[in-house]
Scaffold this active site. Structure first.
Site, mmCIF file in Angstrom:
data_model
loop_
_atom_site.group_PDB
_atom_site.id
_atom_site.type_symbol
_atom_site.label_atom_id
_atom_site.label_comp_id
_atom_site.label_asym_id
_atom_site.label_seq_id
_atom_site.Cartn_x
_atom_site.Cartn_y
_atom_site.Cartn_z
ATOM 1 C CG ASP A 462 11.324 4.524 -4.775
ATOM 2 O OD1 ASP A 462 11.745 5.373 -5.574
ATOM 3 O OD2 ASP A 462 10.117 4.380 -4.515
ATOM 4 C CG ASP A 532 5.899 7.426 -9.701
ATOM 5 O OD1 ASP A 532 6.470 6.332 -9.848
ATOM 6 O OD2 ASP A 532 6.035 8.124 -8.678
HETATM 7 C C1 DGJ Z 1 7.879 6.256 -5.693
HETATM 8 C C2 DGJ Z 1 7.818 5.198 -6.738
HETATM 9 O O1 DGJ Z 1 7.982 5.760 -7.999
HETATM 10 C C3 DGJ Z 1 6.504 4.449 -6.638
HETATM 11 O O2 DGJ Z 1 6.436 3.484 -7.659
HETATM 12 C C4 DGJ Z 1 6.393 3.815 -5.282
HETATM 13 O O3 DGJ Z 1 7.356 2.813 -5.129
HETATM 14 C C5 DGJ Z 1 6.532 4.874 -4.207
HETATM 15 N N1 DGJ Z 1 7.728 5.641 -4.385
HETATM 16 C C6 DGJ Z 1 6.551 4.263 -2.827
HETATM 17 O O4 DGJ Z 1 6.768 5.192 -1.843
#
Ligand code: DGJ
Length: 712
Positions: A462, A532
């Protein structure tokens, strides 16, 4: 068959080169003044002389000189070139005018791939430029690259190095397509008619994504999804990039792209070389749909990590939407037991497992397991996941640090910063300077240790903040602005090193969803978490945008429970699965709360998905009906071998009763016979494409999946 690359000569003895792919030709050569002039790019023509010759296009125009009127392959800045240059540099005596003259050319054959290198040099200063061209015949693409070389003994400062200028034929109307959006609304298609002047897509935040992706398509004279001439291209670079589309007063159209020159400078010391990222582009006469399929095929065959290029992506469970950072051994095992019942193959624990990570304000950088949540480390959870027949994956965010960590206390100099300036934090996190070798080594060590000491088969990688106050004041002299490129290169090198040592590991990349998606990072990661936003209706639009540029194989989506972030809409489980299935599938819902009937339905849908996963991940995709055009949208996949096809139809909201359409399919063999689910008599490919299949749907947010098998 004609060779992919040929060097020919004009009647006056000047060299020109013809690059051929299956359907296209790309021609350029030296004009009568020695400039490297673009001549032709489009459908292959019968005779070599049909393409024209370099040097023919000179016309006199007041206030212009031939150089300014030449459609150059690689314009440098300094003399009479007033368009977007590819190269701008300052020599050690402060002269900042680059001239380039032709030195030689070389055609090399490596296996079945040919490569042309054209070498240019400045007539006075010790600068050489090597332009490379590699046709990808089966996908009608050309990869272009450039390496610059300092052959002298004094440094040269490079202030701009764009990989390529692509020139286009004269058309009255060009529609420029780019991908835009923001967090949770990625991959919005943006079409504009090209006016005189410039259209710039770029990023200045250190990563490619959200509001612009390093990709473009240009459709001529009303080209649409199925018809018309379309040129398109993508940069293999996920740092700050810039792609400029320019139409000048004479109607000439060029797209110039590469590393963003904003705040960029690269010191090229004596004897050093610098290679800019690849810019790949192509042409088709069959519309935006075919442009997408050509790119998808190329990405699968040439770009995605080679170790796993032919492997089906596993069905993943991801814990984020169910437990957020409140992960524990007990709750993860409870979910894993349910996930195994569904047929999940990879269980991934998201954020929250390390240090003091109960909220986003702490822990990043201290990558030790939180023993309050996992008293015996990760081993018991991983063992249980493996006993359940699944592999185990883990979330990491290696480029970030929270200021309240041991890591930051020990190495405050590792983050980008300027003295006397505040830090602009996001989620209370700062960006580690991956231009530094010690930072790269730190990240390699902790990631390698995680992989060596635990049975981890997957990282979700991430990145949740962008670059600001980008100071690197202890950089070697004159190199601090190289961080824009060195950071991205540092991530690629780190991923390459980890993959070499742990070849089995699968990497999912993510940046708050689709904040880092491009062909550069694609070479090191199997899957992209594209947004997301898991609202499946919104996702139909994002699918249409994403697949303009990226293969469904790399699109990773989770079926989640409806949540307040996503329009508060209710969808059937089937609809949610159908949308998520169109690529690499996962589940992210709070499945211990699912009823038996939800579990049964999900299990059945996952079993079906596994039967057709090869077609959905590796197949050719046809966007039959766009969600932007009406209430009904449809997508068709055709397997690479052509033995099966799968159609998804989505009804947004029925009006005035039942919606009945005949969906005319694409991409089938007209002479073959097919069996369509729900239709008794076999149908020819011709009938499926010309007459279509009947689809009747009623209600809101309704979906259908129709499987089609080839019989003969
Ligand atoms: C952002 C990501 O897009 C989410 O799927 C998740 O992993 C969060 N970060 C975790 O902090």
């Amino acid at each position: 068959m004609l060779p992919a690359i040929e060097r020919l000569s004009t009647a006056e003895g000047r060299p020109f080169w013809v690059l051929r792919t299956r359907q296209t030709a790309y021609v350029f050569g030296l004009d009568d003044r020695g400039y490297l002039q673009h001549v032709y790019w489009g459908a292959q023509l019968v005779l070599d002389s049909d393409y024209g010759f370099p040097g023919e296009s000179h016309v006199w125009r007041a206030f212009e000189r031939p150089k300014a009127l030449t459609t150059e392959e690689f314009p440098a800045w300094g003399d009479l070139n007033f368009g977007e240059p590819c190269l701008k540099a300052t020599f050690s005596d402060s002269v900042r005018c680059v001239l380039l003259e032709f030195v030689d050319s070389r055609i090399e054959q490596e296996g079945d791939r040919a490569r042309l290198t054209i070498t240019l040099k400045d007539p006075y200063y010790p600068l050489r430029v090597h332009l490379t061209y590699s046709p990808i015949p089966e996908y009608d693409l050309i990869e272009r690259g450039v390496t610059i070389e300092n052959t002298g003994d004094m440094p040269i400062t490079v202030e701009r190095i764009m990989t390529a200028a692509w020139n286009f034929p004269n058309h009255d109307l060009y529609r420029l397509r780019t991908l835009s959006g923001s967090w949770a609304s990625e991959f919005q298609i943006q079409d504009v008619d090209l006016a005189m002047g410039k259209q710039v897509i770029e990023r200045r935040r250190g990563a490619a994504g959200f509001d612009s992706y390093p990709w473009f398509a240009l459709g001529a004279d009303g080209a649409d999804e199925r018809h018309g001439e379309v040129w398109f291209g993508a940069l293999a670079f996920g740092g700050n990039f810039k792609i400029v589309t320019e139409r000048n007063g004479f109607g000439d159209v060029a797209v110039t792209g590469g590393i963003n020159d904003f705040d960029f400078a690269w010191r090229l010391d004596a004897g050093e070389r610098f290679t800019a990222p690849t810019f790949v582009a192509g042409f088709t006469e069959a519309g935006f749909g075919e442009a997408s399929r050509l790119q998808h095929g190329y990405q699968i065959d040439y770009v995605v990590p080679r170790q796993t290029a032919h492997d089906l992506r596993p069905v993943v469970y991801n814990s984020w939407y169910a437990t957020a950072r409140e992960v524990s051994e007990a709750n993860q095992i409870q979910i894993a037991e349910r996930a195994a019942q569904l047929g999940v193959e990879m269980f991934v624990m998201d954020d929250g497992w390390f240090s003091t990570r109960t909220d986003p304000r702490s822990g990043l950088g201290d990558w030790n397991v939180d023993l309050r949540k996992f008293p015996n480390g990760l081993e018991p959870l991983i063992r249980r996941v493996n006993e359940l027949g699944m592999k185990f994956g883990l979330w990491v965010e290696p480029e970030m640090v929270n200021p309240n960590t041991e890591l930051y206390k020990a190495h405050p100099e590792w983050v980008y910063h300027f003295p006397n300036r505040p830090f602009s934090e996001g989620r209370n996190q700062l960006v580690l300077n991956f231009a530094r070798e010690d930072v790269q080594a730190f990240a390699y060590d902790f990631l390698d240790e995680l992989l060596t000491e635990n049975n981890i088969a997957y990282f979700k990688w991430d990145m949740n903040w962008h670059f600001s106050e980008v100071g690197w004041l202890d950089a070697p002299a004159g190199r601090d602005r190289e961080m824009w490129v060195r950071h991205t290169q540092g991530i690629y090198d780190l991923l390459a090193k980890l993959r070499a040592r742990h070849p089995h590991v699968i990497i999912e990349t993510c940046s708050g969803g689709g904040g880092r998606i491009d062909l550069g990072i694609m070479a090191y990661s199997e899957m992209f978490w594209t947004s997301d936003n898991t609202d499946p209706y919104d996702d139909l639009f994002m699918f249409e945008g994403f697949t303009q540029a990226f293969a469904p194989l790399t699109r990773f989506r989770l079926v989640t429970d409806p949540d307040e972030m996503n329009n508060e809409r209710k969808f059937s489980l089937e609809y949610r699965f159908h949308v998520a299935m169109m690529g690499a599938l996962g589940v992210g819902a709070d499945i211990p709360r699912w009823s038996d009937s939800q579990m049964d339905e999900a299990k059945r849908l996952i079993a079906t998905y596994k039967e057709i996963a090869e077609t959905l991940q590796f197949g050719r995709v046809y966007r039959l009906l766009s969600p932007r055009d009406g209430s009904l949208s449809a997508v068709q996949f055709v397997s690479r071998a052509g033995h099966e096809s799968v159609v998804f139809a989505f009804l947004h909201a029925s009006r005035f009763g039942m919606q009945r359409v005949r969906l005319r399919l694409q991409g089938l063999d007209p002479d073959a016979t097919y069996q369509v689910d729900g239709i008794e008599a076999p149908m020819s490919g011709q009938a499926l494409m010309k007459r279509g299949i009947p689809v009747a749907m009623i209600g809101d947010y309704v979906s259908r999946m129709i499987r089609i098998r080839r019989l003969l």
